[in-house]
Design an enzyme around this catalytic site. Sequence first.
Site, PDB file in Angstrom:
ATOM      1  N   CYS A 141       8.044 -24.412   4.058  1.00 15.96           N
ATOM      2  CA  CYS A 141       8.203 -23.370   5.087  1.00 15.96           C
ATOM      3  C   CYS A 141       7.167 -23.512   6.199  1.00 15.96           C
ATOM      4  O   CYS A 141       7.509 -23.526   7.386  1.00 15.96           O
ATOM      5  CB  CYS A 141       8.133 -21.986   4.449  1.00 15.96           C
ATOM      6  SG  CYS A 141       6.786 -21.792   3.259  1.00 15.96           S
ATOM      7  N   HIS A 220       4.269 -15.701   6.669  1.00 17.91           N
ATOM      8  CA  HIS A 220       3.028 -16.399   7.026  1.00 17.91           C
ATOM      9  C   HIS A 220       2.804 -16.196   8.533  1.00 17.91           C
ATOM     10  O   HIS A 220       3.772 -16.014   9.287  1.00 17.91           O
ATOM     11  CB  HIS A 220       3.136 -17.906   6.827  1.00 17.91           C
ATOM     12  CG  HIS A 220       3.577 -18.368   5.474  1.00 17.91           C
ATOM     13  ND1 HIS A 220       2.836 -18.173   4.333  1.00 17.91           N
ATOM     14  CD2 HIS A 220       4.659 -19.089   5.079  1.00 17.91           C
ATOM     15  CE1 HIS A 220       3.452 -18.752   3.296  1.00 17.91           C
ATOM     16  NE2 HIS A 220       4.565 -19.299   3.728  1.00 17.91           N
TER      17      HIS A 220
HETATM   18  P1  NAD Z   1      12.196 -19.925  -7.403  1.00 19.86           P
HETATM   19  O1  NAD Z   1      11.305 -19.897  -8.584  1.00 19.86           O
HETATM   20  O2  NAD Z   1      12.464 -18.670  -6.666  1.00 19.86           O
HETATM   21  O3  NAD Z   1      13.599 -20.562  -7.805  1.00 19.86           O
HETATM   22  C1  NAD Z   1      13.708 -21.709  -8.599  1.00 19.86           C
HETATM   23  C2  NAD Z   1      14.922 -21.558  -9.506  1.00 19.86           C
HETATM   24  O4  NAD Z   1      15.113 -22.760 -10.249  1.00 19.86           O
HETATM   25  C3  NAD Z   1      14.801 -20.413 -10.513  1.00 19.86           C
HETATM   26  O5  NAD Z   1      16.008 -19.678 -10.515  1.00 19.86           O
HETATM   27  C4  NAD Z   1      14.599 -21.149 -11.845  1.00 19.86           C
HETATM   28  O6  NAD Z   1      15.123 -20.439 -12.953  1.00 19.86           O
HETATM   29  C5  NAD Z   1      15.393 -22.426 -11.615  1.00 19.86           C
HETATM   30  N1  NAD Z   1      15.024 -23.543 -12.491  1.00 19.86           N
HETATM   31  C6  NAD Z   1      13.958 -23.660 -13.323  1.00 19.86           C
HETATM   32  N2  NAD Z   1      14.010 -24.854 -13.971  1.00 19.86           N
HETATM   33  C7  NAD Z   1      15.109 -25.493 -13.538  1.00 19.86           C
HETATM   34  C8  NAD Z   1      15.701 -26.747 -13.842  1.00 19.86           C
HETATM   35  N3  NAD Z   1      15.139 -27.597 -14.706  1.00 19.86           N
HETATM   36  N4  NAD Z   1      16.850 -27.081 -13.213  1.00 19.86           N
HETATM   37  C9  NAD Z   1      17.420 -26.241 -12.318  1.00 19.86           C
HETATM   38  N5  NAD Z   1      16.903 -25.034 -11.995  1.00 19.86           N
HETATM   39  C10 NAD Z   1      15.766 -24.672 -12.606  1.00 19.86           C
HETATM   40  O7  NAD Z   1      11.573 -21.032  -6.440  1.00 19.86           O
HETATM   41  P2  NAD Z   1      11.761 -21.139  -4.868  1.00 19.86           P
HETATM   42  O8  NAD Z   1      10.745 -20.284  -4.203  1.00 19.86           O
HETATM   43  O9  NAD Z   1      13.192 -20.983  -4.529  1.00 19.86           O
HETATM   44  O10 NAD Z   1      11.286 -22.637  -4.613  1.00 19.86           O
HETATM   45  C11 NAD Z   1      12.158 -23.730  -4.790  1.00 19.86           C
HETATM   46  C12 NAD Z   1      11.630 -24.905  -3.984  1.00 19.86           C
HETATM   47  O11 NAD Z   1      11.622 -24.530  -2.598  1.00 19.86           O
HETATM   48  C13 NAD Z   1      10.198 -25.319  -4.313  1.00 19.86           C
HETATM   49  O12 NAD Z   1      10.067 -26.712  -4.095  1.00 19.86           O
HETATM   50  C14 NAD Z   1       9.381 -24.588  -3.273  1.00 19.86           C
HETATM   51  O13 NAD Z   1       8.134 -25.178  -3.008  1.00 19.86           O
HETATM   52  C15 NAD Z   1      10.308 -24.681  -2.076  1.00 19.86           C
HETATM   53  N6  NAD Z   1      10.078 -23.647  -1.062  1.00 19.86           N
HETATM   54  C16 NAD Z   1       9.823 -22.348  -1.422  1.00 19.86           C
HETATM   55  C17 NAD Z   1       9.574 -21.419  -0.425  1.00 19.86           C
HETATM   56  C18 NAD Z   1       9.236 -19.991  -0.744  1.00 19.86           C
HETATM   57  O14 NAD Z   1       8.490 -19.377  -0.011  1.00 19.86           O
HETATM   58  N7  NAD Z   1       9.748 -19.415  -1.809  1.00 19.86           N
HETATM   59  C19 NAD Z   1       9.652 -21.779   0.913  1.00 19.86           C
HETATM   60  C20 NAD Z   1       9.988 -23.096   1.244  1.00 19.86           C
HETATM   61  C21 NAD Z   1      10.181 -24.026   0.249  1.00 19.86           C
END
Ligand code: NAD
Length: 340
Positions: A141, A220
Amino acid sequence: MKVRVAVNGYGTIGKRVADAVAKQPDMELVGVTKTRPNFEALRAQAKGYPLYLAGGGNREAFAAAGLSVAGTVDELLRKVDVVVDASPDKVGRENRTLYDAAGLRAVFQGGEKPEIAEASFNALGNYTTGRGKRFLRVVSCNTTGLARAAHVLRSTWGVDHWEATLIRRGADPAESKKGPINGILPTFRLPSHHGPDVRTIFPDLSIATTAVVVPTTLMHVHVNHVRLTKAPQDAHEVIATFRRTPRFRLFAAWEQVEGTPQVMEYARNRGLGFSDMMENVLWEDGIRLDGRDLYFFQAIHQESIVVPENVDAIRAMFDLAKDGPESIARTDQSLGLPGP
Ligand code: NAD
């Protein structure tokens, strides 16, 4: 022919990307994965998204919750052309072996190391690099926000050097186990990892970043000081340039948006899905020019800014658009984002 897409990991990012993909005329959302039944799985089912099991999830738990399961992640992967991996940080690295085995293309998220993919991606910054690639990584992000702004500044005036301090939100709104809930945490890696991450998009950009984490969940905020190569005429020229770039929302003083609380209130009033704010947010009053020195603040809605970039990453991989601007325009129109 539509590109068939799976979303593996249906959390904060995955559920938004799934909705965005479902809105694209040139893409079909074939299914999403869940590890456990919860309200998000229920919502996916209500939207008609077939649910598949991932990460050791078990069918009985879903059945007990009254949720029907269409199969396992391996079965889902056999039905698609590309998977968007939105699993937690570093889990994407483990999942990559599944995609390799299935001979699939994949889009990863910023929580993975750059080496997971052939290239890191930002639609304004390097759409062309993404063309035809098998593995792309949409940068995080914060990096997405910096890369979008870098594209504008570099292509208009050039950037000699950029110093940015990132005021990072402590947790996403639904996360109750993260913090801080009081205090300010400096990041002692100096400079922070965000500068090198921006250079995965613009390798020659001179940028140094520092970061602190604060008790807020909304957004942020980046505090930027950029030494430009060529001086803009005045701050109005800078404002006009950002205003005519897609994925930027500038607030004028009369709108009385003092900070992130009003930005997110605006987003709730606007009413896109999840009340998201996918644009870089700048305040006209928060832009100052002193010769070649540009100062500006920008706010980044961490939960949604990468969503349109995931759609464009798929389009770049399959060469579904003439160029980046065309893909961006199509994505933004489908998501209800106002054009410049
Ligand atoms: P999150 O924890 O909200 O969602 C992740 C999901 O994946 C959950 O539902 C979890 O149960 C599931 N999961 C767990 N193990 C798994 C597996 N082996 N296979 C498939 N699914 C599985 O996380 P998020 O915030 O959505 O982040 C996901 C990615 O996006 C990360 O790389 C993070 O760094 C990136 N990201 C997050 C944000 C943010 O602010 N939340 C912003 C930009 C990028």
